[in-house]
Structures are given as structure tokens and as C-alpha cells.
Design a protein around this motif. Structure first.
Motif, mmCIF file in Angstrom:
data_model
loop_
_atom_site.group_PDB
_atom_site.id
_atom_site.type_symbol
_atom_site.label_atom_id
_atom_site.label_comp_id
_atom_site.label_asym_id
_atom_site.label_seq_id
_atom_site.Cartn_x
_atom_site.Cartn_y
_atom_site.Cartn_z
ATOM 1 N N TYR A 6 -11.470 -4.703 -2.753
ATOM 2 C CA TYR A 6 -10.419 -4.061 -3.897
ATOM 3 C C TYR A 6 -9.233 -3.386 -3.512
ATOM 4 O O TYR A 6 -9.021 -3.051 -2.370
ATOM 5 N N ASP A 8 -6.627 -2.089 -5.757
ATOM 6 C CA ASP A 8 -6.207 -1.324 -7.024
ATOM 7 C C ASP A 8 -5.499 -0.077 -6.662
ATOM 8 O O ASP A 8 -4.709 0.792 -7.422
ATOM 9 N N GLY A 9 -5.427 0.514 -5.340
ATOM 10 C CA GLY A 9 -4.655 1.497 -5.101
ATOM 11 C C GLY A 9 -3.206 1.147 -4.839
ATOM 12 O O GLY A 9 -2.427 2.233 -5.000
ATOM 13 N N GLU A 11 -0.566 -0.348 -7.075
ATOM 14 C CA GLU A 11 -0.259 -0.614 -8.244
ATOM 15 C C GLU A 11 1.366 -1.035 -8.347
ATOM 16 O O GLU A 11 1.993 -0.407 -7.788
ATOM 17 N N ARG A 26 -8.703 -1.626 -11.586
ATOM 18 C CA ARG A 26 -9.307 -0.212 -11.046
ATOM 19 C C ARG A 26 -10.639 -0.169 -12.097
ATOM 20 O O ARG A 26 -11.777 0.413 -11.714
ATOM 21 N N ARG A 29 -13.653 -2.283 -11.026
ATOM 22 C CA ARG A 29 -14.201 -1.616 -9.650
ATOM 23 C C ARG A 29 -14.772 -0.509 -9.959
ATOM 24 O O ARG A 29 -16.167 -0.362 -9.544
ATOM 25 N N GLU A 30 -14.482 0.564 -10.558
ATOM 26 C CA GLU A 30 -15.362 1.571 -11.179
ATOM 27 C C GLU A 30 -16.410 1.535 -12.001
ATOM 28 O O GLU A 30 -17.406 2.237 -11.783
#
Length: 135
Positions: A6, A8-9, A11, A26, A29-30
Motif C-alpha cells: 500500500y 496511501d501515505g 497523498e 487508505r 487498507r484500514e
């Protein structure tokens, strides 16, 4: 085991009401990480793709122009994202996660792997399009 990468950090700062749903990656994933029935998934932050891997699909001049913020306004509009250091990291990690997922299956013994934000496929050899800088 299954491995998911992933990114998503990374952005891309988007203007209000932009049509691309950046936050969905995000959220997905969460949700996956919270599901107790999916305890056989190893999650890992996507690495940045190497220049060598990127040049197998894209021309060196285009890569360099994107990395150095030298695309024309029209080229950036075709991509759909404004250029920023974050957009560079996101583009490199999007491809890097997909490449890493392939290596996880072929070299690391995972029976399956994927990339939560993978699947970008609208970029061409020498230009990006449709929210895809690189394919």
C-alpha cells in the motif's frame, strides 16, 4: 500467506471537490487490516520503483521530465493531478508496489500478492493520462 502493498501515505494535495477519491485507498487498507478473518495477509508499505524497472515501460526523457517538474500544463492536465513532491512519491510507489507484489509471488514464496492502489494502466510510453503517471 498473502501479501498486500500500500502507498496511501503518499497523498497528492488536491483542490477541494477534485473528482479523484484519493482517500479511498487508505480506507480500503484500514478496513482490510481490521477484518479478523484476514489475518493471513502481510501488509507492507510500497517501495519506490527503481529507475531500471521504470525504464522497461517508459522513455527516459518522460521519466526525467516528470521527476523534475518539467511537464507542460497540458501534460499535467492529462494526468489529472497537479505536480508536487508527494505526487512523485505516489507515482513511484504505485508502480513500486505492483512490481514488489510480483516479486513477492515469484521470489518470496507468497501464494498471492497485490497492491491496494495498483492497477493504474492509462499511462503511455511517453506520457501520462487518466490519473496515471506511469503504468
Amino acid at each position: 500467506r498473502f501479501k498486500l502493498f500500500y502507498n496511501d501515505g503518499y497523498e497528492v494535495p488536491l483542490p477541494p471537490k477534485h473528482r479523484f477519491p484519493m482517500g479511498k485507498y487508505r480506507i480500503v487498507r484500514e478496513l482490510l487490516q481490521r477484518d479478523p478473518s484476514l489475518d493471513n495477509i502481510d501488509f507492507q508499505v510500497s517501495p519506490l520503483v527503481s529507475g531500471t524497472d521504470l525504464r522497461t515501460t517508459h522513455c527516459a526523457e518522460y521519466i526525467s521530465r516528470f521527476l523534475c517538474n518539467m511537464l507542460t500544463p497540458a501534460e499535467n492536465r492529462a494526468v489529472g493531478f497537479p505536480w508536487s513532491p508527494g505526487s512523485v512519491k505516489r507515482a513511484l510507489s504505485s508502480v513500486g508496489g505492483t512490481v514488489a507484489a510480483t516479486h513477492a509471488v515469484l521470489q518470496d514464496g507468497y501464494w498471492a500478492a497485490g497492491h491496494v492502489a495498483g492497477g493504474t494502466h492509462h499511462a503511455f510510453f511517453d506520457r501520462g493520462e487518466g490519473f496515471c503517471v506511469f503504468s
